[in-house]
Design a protein around this motif. Structure first.
Motif, PDB file in Angstrom:
ATOM      1  N   TYR A 276       0.789  -1.225   0.000  1.00 57.85           N
ATOM      2  CA  TYR A 276       0.000   0.000   0.000  1.00 57.85           C
ATOM      3  C   TYR A 276       0.824   1.279   0.000  1.00 57.85           C
ATOM      4  O   TYR A 276       0.259   2.370   0.091  1.00 57.85           O
ATOM      5  CB  TYR A 276      -0.974  -0.013   1.179  1.00 57.85           C
ATOM      6  CG  TYR A 276      -2.046  -1.066   1.032  1.00 57.85           C
ATOM      7  CD1 TYR A 276      -2.962  -1.015  -0.015  1.00 57.85           C
ATOM      8  CD2 TYR A 276      -2.126  -2.132   1.927  1.00 57.85           C
ATOM      9  CE1 TYR A 276      -3.935  -1.991  -0.166  1.00 57.85           C
ATOM     10  CE2 TYR A 276      -3.110  -3.110   1.789  1.00 57.85           C
ATOM     11  CZ  TYR A 276      -4.007  -3.032   0.737  1.00 57.85           C
ATOM     12  OH  TYR A 276      -4.971  -3.996   0.586  1.00 57.85           O
ATOM     13  N   VAL A 277       2.128   1.169  -0.092  1.00 59.39           N
ATOM     14  CA  VAL A 277       2.964   2.353  -0.261  1.00 59.39           C
ATOM     15  C   VAL A 277       3.678   2.224  -1.597  1.00 59.39           C
ATOM     16  O   VAL A 277       4.473   1.301  -1.802  1.00 59.39           O
ATOM     17  CB  VAL A 277       3.990   2.509   0.880  1.00 59.39           C
ATOM     18  CG1 VAL A 277       4.841   3.757   0.654  1.00 59.39           C
ATOM     19  CG2 VAL A 277       3.278   2.606   2.223  1.00 59.39           C
ATOM     20  N   ARG A 278       3.401   3.159  -2.497  1.00 55.96           N
ATOM     21  CA  ARG A 278       3.958   3.094  -3.845  1.00 55.96           C
ATOM     22  C   ARG A 278       4.944   4.246  -4.045  1.00 55.96           C
ATOM     23  O   ARG A 278       4.619   5.407  -3.786  1.00 55.96           O
ATOM     24  CB  ARG A 278       2.839   3.172  -4.892  1.00 55.96           C
ATOM     25  CG  ARG A 278       1.777   2.101  -4.704  1.00 55.96           C
ATOM     26  CD  ARG A 278       0.769   2.072  -5.830  1.00 55.96           C
ATOM     27  NE  ARG A 278      -0.010   3.310  -5.954  1.00 55.96           N
ATOM     28  CZ  ARG A 278      -1.084   3.448  -6.731  1.00 55.96           C
ATOM     29  NH1 ARG A 278      -1.500   2.412  -7.473  1.00 55.96           N
ATOM     30  NH2 ARG A 278      -1.738   4.590  -6.794  1.00 55.96           N
ATOM     31  N   VAL A 279       6.140   3.905  -4.514  1.00 57.46           N
ATOM     32  CA  VAL A 279       7.191   4.895  -4.757  1.00 57.46           C
ATOM     33  C   VAL A 279       7.340   5.088  -6.259  1.00 57.46           C
ATOM     34  O   VAL A 279       7.551   4.121  -6.996  1.00 57.46           O
ATOM     35  CB  VAL A 279       8.527   4.457  -4.129  1.00 57.46           C
ATOM     36  CG1 VAL A 279       9.618   5.501  -4.411  1.00 57.46           C
ATOM     37  CG2 VAL A 279       8.361   4.237  -2.627  1.00 57.46           C
ATOM     38  N   PHE A 280       7.251   6.332  -6.710  1.00 55.03           N
ATOM     39  CA  PHE A 280       7.324   6.665  -8.129  1.00 55.03           C
ATOM     40  C   PHE A 280       8.653   7.329  -8.448  1.00 55.03           C
ATOM     41  O   PHE A 280       9.148   8.163  -7.689  1.00 55.03           O
ATOM     42  CB  PHE A 280       6.180   7.607  -8.511  1.00 55.03           C
ATOM     43  CG  PHE A 280       4.824   6.953  -8.547  1.00 55.03           C
ATOM     44  CD1 PHE A 280       4.223   6.642  -9.761  1.00 55.03           C
ATOM     45  CD2 PHE A 280       4.167   6.635  -7.375  1.00 55.03           C
ATOM     46  CE1 PHE A 280       2.972   6.053  -9.804  1.00 55.03           C
ATOM     47  CE2 PHE A 280       2.914   6.039  -7.399  1.00 55.03           C
ATOM     48  CZ  PHE A 280       2.320   5.740  -8.619  1.00 55.03           C
ATOM     49  N   ASP A 281       9.222   6.967  -9.585  1.00 55.40           N
ATOM     50  CA  ASP A 281      10.461   7.614 -10.033  1.00 55.40           C
ATOM     51  C   ASP A 281      10.218   9.056 -10.452  1.00 55.40           C
ATOM     52  O   ASP A 281      11.076   9.916 -10.266  1.00 55.40           O
ATOM     53  CB  ASP A 281      11.075   6.834 -11.200  1.00 55.40           C
ATOM     54  CG  ASP A 281      11.589   5.474 -10.773  1.00 55.40           C
ATOM     55  OD1 ASP A 281      12.252   5.401  -9.723  1.00 55.40           O
ATOM     56  OD2 ASP A 281      11.320   4.492 -11.486  1.00 55.40           O
ATOM     57  N   ASP A 282       9.065   9.310 -11.013  1.00 58.56           N
ATOM     58  CA  ASP A 282       8.722  10.650 -11.481  1.00 58.56           C
ATOM     59  C   ASP A 282       7.785  11.298 -10.457  1.00 58.56           C
ATOM     60  O   ASP A 282       6.607  10.929 -10.370  1.00 58.56           O
ATOM     61  CB  ASP A 282       8.036  10.555 -12.844  1.00 58.56           C
ATOM     62  CG  ASP A 282       7.652  11.925 -13.394  1.00 58.56           C
ATOM     63  OD1 ASP A 282       7.908  12.940 -12.718  1.00 58.56           O
ATOM     64  OD2 ASP A 282       7.082  11.964 -14.496  1.00 58.56           O
ATOM     65  N   PRO A 283       8.244  12.282  -9.693  1.00 53.78           N
ATOM     66  CA  PRO A 283       7.398  12.898  -8.658  1.00 53.78           C
ATOM     67  C   PRO A 283       6.139  13.564  -9.204  1.00 53.78           C
ATOM     68  O   PRO A 283       5.161  13.720  -8.475  1.00 53.78           O
ATOM     69  CB  PRO A 283       8.330  13.932  -8.014  1.00 53.78           C
ATOM     70  CG  PRO A 283       9.697  13.454  -8.308  1.00 53.78           C
ATOM     71  CD  PRO A 283       9.612  12.820  -9.658  1.00 53.78           C
ATOM     72  N   GLN A 285       4.060  12.331 -10.988  1.00 59.03           N
ATOM     73  CA  GLN A 285       2.993  11.341 -11.030  1.00 59.03           C
ATOM     74  C   GLN A 285       2.274  11.188  -9.693  1.00 59.03           C
ATOM     75  O   GLN A 285       1.298  10.439  -9.596  1.00 59.03           O
ATOM     76  CB  GLN A 285       3.547   9.991 -11.479  1.00 59.03           C
ATOM     77  CG  GLN A 285       4.040  10.005 -12.925  1.00 59.03           C
ATOM     78  CD  GLN A 285       4.586   8.658 -13.362  1.00 59.03           C
ATOM     79  OE1 GLN A 285       5.105   7.889 -12.555  1.00 59.03           O
ATOM     80  NE2 GLN A 285       4.490   8.369 -14.648  1.00 59.03           N
ATOM     81  N   ILE A 286       2.730  11.880  -8.673  1.00 62.46           N
ATOM     82  CA  ILE A 286       2.057  11.833  -7.376  1.00 62.46           C
ATOM     83  C   ILE A 286       0.851  12.757  -7.451  1.00 62.46           C
ATOM     84  O   ILE A 286       0.977  13.979  -7.437  1.00 62.46           O
ATOM     85  CB  ILE A 286       3.006  12.267  -6.233  1.00 62.46           C
ATOM     86  CG1 ILE A 286       4.318  11.474  -6.300  1.00 62.46           C
ATOM     87  CG2 ILE A 286       2.329  12.089  -4.887  1.00 62.46           C
ATOM     88  CD1 ILE A 286       4.145   9.967  -6.257  1.00 62.46           C
ATOM     89  N   GLN A 287      -0.319  12.151  -7.539  1.00 60.94           N
ATOM     90  CA  GLN A 287      -1.555  12.900  -7.737  1.00 60.94           C
ATOM     91  C   GLN A 287      -2.679  12.288  -6.912  1.00 60.94           C
ATOM     92  O   GLN A 287      -2.753  11.060  -6.766  1.00 60.94           O
ATOM     93  CB  GLN A 287      -1.952  12.896  -9.211  1.00 60.94           C
ATOM     94  CG  GLN A 287      -0.892  13.432 -10.159  1.00 60.94           C
ATOM     95  CD  GLN A 287      -1.277  13.229 -11.610  1.00 60.94           C
ATOM     96  OE1 GLN A 287      -2.453  13.240 -11.965  1.00 60.94           O
ATOM     97  NE2 GLN A 287      -0.277  13.028 -12.459  1.00 60.94           N
ATOM     98  N   LEU A 299       4.333   8.047  -3.015  1.00 58.08           N
ATOM     99  CA  LEU A 299       5.481   8.875  -2.643  1.00 58.08           C
ATOM    100  C   LEU A 299       6.358   9.156  -3.857  1.00 58.08           C
ATOM    101  O   LEU A 299       6.557   8.286  -4.707  1.00 58.08           O
ATOM    102  CB  LEU A 299       6.340   8.163  -1.585  1.00 58.08           C
ATOM    103  CG  LEU A 299       5.666   7.655  -0.314  1.00 58.08           C
ATOM    104  CD1 LEU A 299       6.677   6.904   0.543  1.00 58.08           C
ATOM    105  CD2 LEU A 299       5.048   8.805   0.465  1.00 58.08           C
ATOM    106  N   GLY A 300       6.890  10.362  -3.913  1.00 58.50           N
ATOM    107  CA  GLY A 300       7.881  10.720  -4.915  1.00 58.50           C
ATOM    108  C   GLY A 300       8.840  11.735  -4.331  1.00 58.50           C
ATOM    109  O   GLY A 300       8.469  12.531  -3.459  1.00 58.50           O
TER     110      GLY A 300
END
Length: 343
Positions: A276-283, A285-287, A299-300
């Motif tokens: 349930y915690v997702r880390v994105f390379d491209d910040p 995309q945090i929406q 998270l980003g």
């Protein structure tokens, strides 16, 4: 076949109570046995929420601790009334586990609670028993707890995002600034001049400015507890013209030698096994649109090398990961169910 547990909700007609019920009626290991409501006592739950017609048929009753103790193994306590603290000890003494979605058991120091909340703590002896219900960081303690303090909506994203960066000594602890934006549902269901459509539509404003929001000490306590270092933050929440969701833009000075790769790796290694915690390379995309009606916290992170600032972005749904679904996640851990059941 696993036996069903019997669960009830105190405050079933508030936003948090409704959110918990939405999930419980889908849970294969739960039977809902008691629903209380101060405002709708004597009505059926379907009178208040017609969406439950032909799904659940339970009357809304006044709080009666004997009835609750006889009919429930678990209670979700969703009332923000300070007097609700007096309900917890009798329930626990009668072997009823409690998940409290209010703020009454989150702070370990009752003096700090009284300072920030402005009234006496009525169950000081229970604070040492309360487990902070941030599942990803406190899973083993939650499994054996009788009383869970479900985290606040703002602290959930801030603590999950910042803890790995602090643990890995990547940011300056004296320069953490948290700017958060919440949907109108964060104010609850009760109407007020500040959360009417005419005042909120196409508008945005800061509130509890000057570090006065009650979630500030909870954020600081969580970061200090999980990082092993004393942490102070500057936290300013904003009301945004949307129904639900919390987006936080967090910044801090970087420690010398920090790189973008180190920041991303700290988050990914901390949560590589957390569904349930997702880390994105491209910040970018945090929406909020990506987490609405889910139990995800996204998270980003980015390094502003020109100013040597770390920029952290978090998004979650304040009514689910920030309240109801996180409470169910904790319930699943407490009773040995698969952590993702019904979420």
């Amino acid at each position: 076949m696993q036996k069903k547990i019997k669960a009830g909700i105190i405050g079933a007609t508030g936003l948090a109570g409704e959110g918990v019920l939405d999930i419980l009626i889908k849970h294969p290991n739960v039977e809902v046995t008691v629903l209380t409501s101060d405002s709708s006592t004597g009505k059926n739950i379907t009178d208040v929420f017609p969406k439950y017609k032909d799904i659940i048929d339970i009357p809304l009753v006044a709080i009666d601790l004997d009835t609750i103790s006889n009919q429930c193994e678990l209670i979700f306590l969703t009332k923000k009334d300070p007097a609700s603290m007096n309900l917890v000890k009798p329930l626990i003494d009668n072997n009823v586990k409690v998940i409290d979605l209010g703020g009454e058991f989150r702070l370990k120091d009752f003096k700090e609670y009284e300072s920030w909340y402005g009234h006496e703590h009525l169950a000081k002896d229970l604070l040492s028993q309360a487990s902070y219900g941030l599942s990803e960081l406190n899973r083993e303690e939650i499994k054996t707890a009788k009383l869970i303090a479900n985290p606040g909506c703002y602290p959930t994203g801030s603590i999950l995002g910042l803890t790995p960066l602090i643990k890995n000594n990547l940011i300056d602890l004296n320069t953490i600034t948290i700017i958060s934006y919440s949907g109108i549902s964060g104010a609850g269901r009760a109407p007020s001049n500040g959360n009417t459509f005419i005042n909120c539509n196409e508008n945005i404003k800061a509130y509890a400015v000057g570090g006065s929001h009650k979630h500030t000490p909870e954020i600081e306590q969580g970061l200090s507890m999980y990082s092993g270092q004393e942490v102070k933050v500057s936290f300013t929440p904003h009301l945004a013209p949307m129904e639900r969701g919390i987006f936080s833009s967090i910044s801090s000075n970087a420690i010398n030698g920090v790189t973008q790769e180190k920041l991303v790796e700290a988050l990914k290694s901390a949560y590589e096994n957390e569904h349930y915690v997702r880390v994105f390379d491209d910040p970018s995309q945090i929406q909020i649109s990506n987490v609405k009606n889910t139990n995800f916290c996204d998270l980003g992170v980015a390094l502003d090398s020109r100013t040597n600032r770390v920029l952290l972005f978090t998004a979650l749904d304040n009514l689910t990961k920030g309240a109801a679904s996180q409470a169910i996640q904790n319930m699943n851990l407490m009773f040995g169910f698969d952590e993702s059941t019904a979420i």
